[in-house]
Motif scaffolding. Structure first.
Motif, PDB file in Angstrom:
ATOM      1  N   GLU A   1       9.364  -3.159  -5.344  1.00 52.81           N
ATOM      2  CA  GLU A   1       8.673  -4.203  -4.373  1.00 52.81           C
ATOM      3  C   GLU A   1       7.894  -5.109  -5.195  1.00 52.81           C
ATOM      4  OE1 GLU A   1       7.040  -6.102  -0.916  1.00 52.81           O
ATOM      5  OE2 GLU A   1       6.191  -5.429  -2.629  1.00 52.81           O
ATOM      6  N   PRO A   2       8.223  -6.535  -4.980  1.00 52.50           N
ATOM      7  CA  PRO A   2       7.760  -7.615  -5.649  1.00 52.50           C
ATOM      8  C   PRO A   2       6.128  -7.940  -5.491  1.00 52.50           C
ATOM      9  CG  PRO A   2       9.095  -8.557  -4.357  1.00 52.50           C
ATOM     10  CD  PRO A   2       9.336  -7.262  -4.053  1.00 52.50           C
ATOM     11  N   HIS A   3       5.868  -7.584  -4.064  1.00 49.30           N
ATOM     12  CA  HIS A   3       4.368  -8.187  -3.800  1.00 49.30           C
ATOM     13  C   HIS A   3       3.418  -6.886  -4.278  1.00 49.30           C
ATOM     14  CE1 HIS A   3       7.222  -9.881  -1.035  1.00 49.30           C
ATOM     15  NE2 HIS A   3       6.419 -10.949  -1.254  1.00 49.30           N
ATOM     16  N   TYR A   4       3.477  -5.650  -4.214  1.00 48.09           N
ATOM     17  CA  TYR A   4       2.908  -4.650  -4.658  1.00 48.09           C
ATOM     18  C   TYR A   4       3.103  -3.967  -5.716  1.00 48.09           C
ATOM     19  CZ  TYR A   4       0.836  -5.956  -0.104  1.00 48.09           C
ATOM     20  OH  TYR A   4       0.294  -6.376   1.004  1.00 48.09           O
ATOM     21  N   ARG A   5       4.443  -4.311  -6.475  1.00 50.34           N
ATOM     22  CA  ARG A   5       4.757  -3.760  -7.802  1.00 50.34           C
ATOM     23  C   ARG A   5       4.847  -2.207  -7.650  1.00 50.34           C
ATOM     24  NH1 ARG A   5       7.171  -8.068 -10.022  1.00 50.34           N
ATOM     25  NH2 ARG A   5       5.694  -9.905  -9.993  1.00 50.34           N
ATOM     26  N   LEU A   6       5.488  -1.792  -6.613  1.00 47.89           N
ATOM     27  CA  LEU A   6       5.597  -0.371  -6.140  1.00 47.89           C
ATOM     28  C   LEU A   6       7.168   0.115  -6.030  1.00 47.89           C
ATOM     29  CD1 LEU A   6       3.776   2.319  -6.032  1.00 47.89           C
ATOM     30  CD2 LEU A   6       3.817   1.627  -3.483  1.00 47.89           C
TER      31      LEU A   6
END
Length: 251
Positions: free
Chosen positions: A142-147
């Motif tokens: 996930e690009p916004h939270y790097r998870l």
């Protein structure tokens, strides 16, 4: 609730905004459009994309940008309006080009997303064209939270998973699946042409020219790359009013 406020997630890396703007211009074939071009960018963030189009030496663009927050680093050459929600403060058929780059996942629930698309359709001229990009739900990270695998989980599990991993208190994004997005486009009166492959090639050509990775990508036929469209990390579409014809040729 206070901790459920949606964050702007603005990308403030200006060089990347110039690359993104160049890719958008290429994918929409703007060099062949009649000028001047009246262009709207929804969710301008740093203002880098709006600034790039406003100062392009060949494209004559009259640029308007909107956002719910003002995080601009570049202000010159274009008009800016701060807005609330997804409604756009413009008359019908006002713009030749509308850009929604990684915005729809931030506007809210499915009803707000549908309204976002309907507003794009409303302000776009009958012969206009738009650029729509959104993270794919099935992206690995996930690009916004790097998870990893955050958006794979059922909606009700995403915020607890985010908290468990110490990445935040509220998952404020709503990425979409490819078929889900296409159904939403049709329901809003928009037609769309999937440009994931063309976007991938343009990214490597613009950001990584001459590198081995770019040369290897050039060897892979489009037909094979299109098989991966449903799991492409970013879904990219050229969109237009569904009662108008628009080809999918790219510069």
């Amino acid at each position: 609730m206070q901790n459920e406020v949606r964050q702007p997630h603005a990308v403030l890396d200006l060089p990347s905004r110039s690359w993104k703007a160049e890719k958008i211009a290429r994918l929409l074939g703007l060099s062949t459009r009649k000028q001047p071009i009246r262009l709207l960018e929804i969710g301008t963030g740093s203002g880098g994309i709006a600034h790039w189009f406003a100062h392009h030496p060949q494209l004559r663009c009259e640029v308007v940008a909107v956002d719910v927050c003002d995080n601009r680093q570049l202000h010159e050459g274009y008009a800016f309006q701060q807005v609330e929600g997804v409604d756009l403060p413009f008359e019908e058929a006002s713009f030749d080009v509308v850009i929604s780059n990684h915005v729809i996942e931030h506007v809210g629930d499915a009803q707000a997303q549908a309204r976002h698309l309907s507003e794009i359709r409303r302000v776009m001229k009958p012969d206009g064209v738009g650029y729509l990009a959104v993270p794919n739900r099935w992206m690995l990270t996930e690009p916004h939270y790097r998870l990893k695998f955050l958006s794979w989980r059922p909606r009700g599990w995403r915020t607890p998973y985010l908290k468990l991993m110490g990445k935040g208190d509220f998952y404020d994004c709503e990425p979409l699946e490819m078929r889900q997005l296409e159904r939403m486009l049709a329901a809003s009166g928009l037609a769309g042409c999937n440009l994931c492959v063309e976007g991938l090639r343009a990214t490597f050509d613009i950001e990584r020219p001459g590198r081995i990775s770019a040369r290897l990508l050039a060897m892979i036929p489009d037909v094979l790359l299109r098989l991966l469209n449903p799991i492409n990390p970013t879904l990219i579409y050229r969109i237009w009013c569904s009662d108008e014809k628009c080809g999918c040729q790219v510069d």
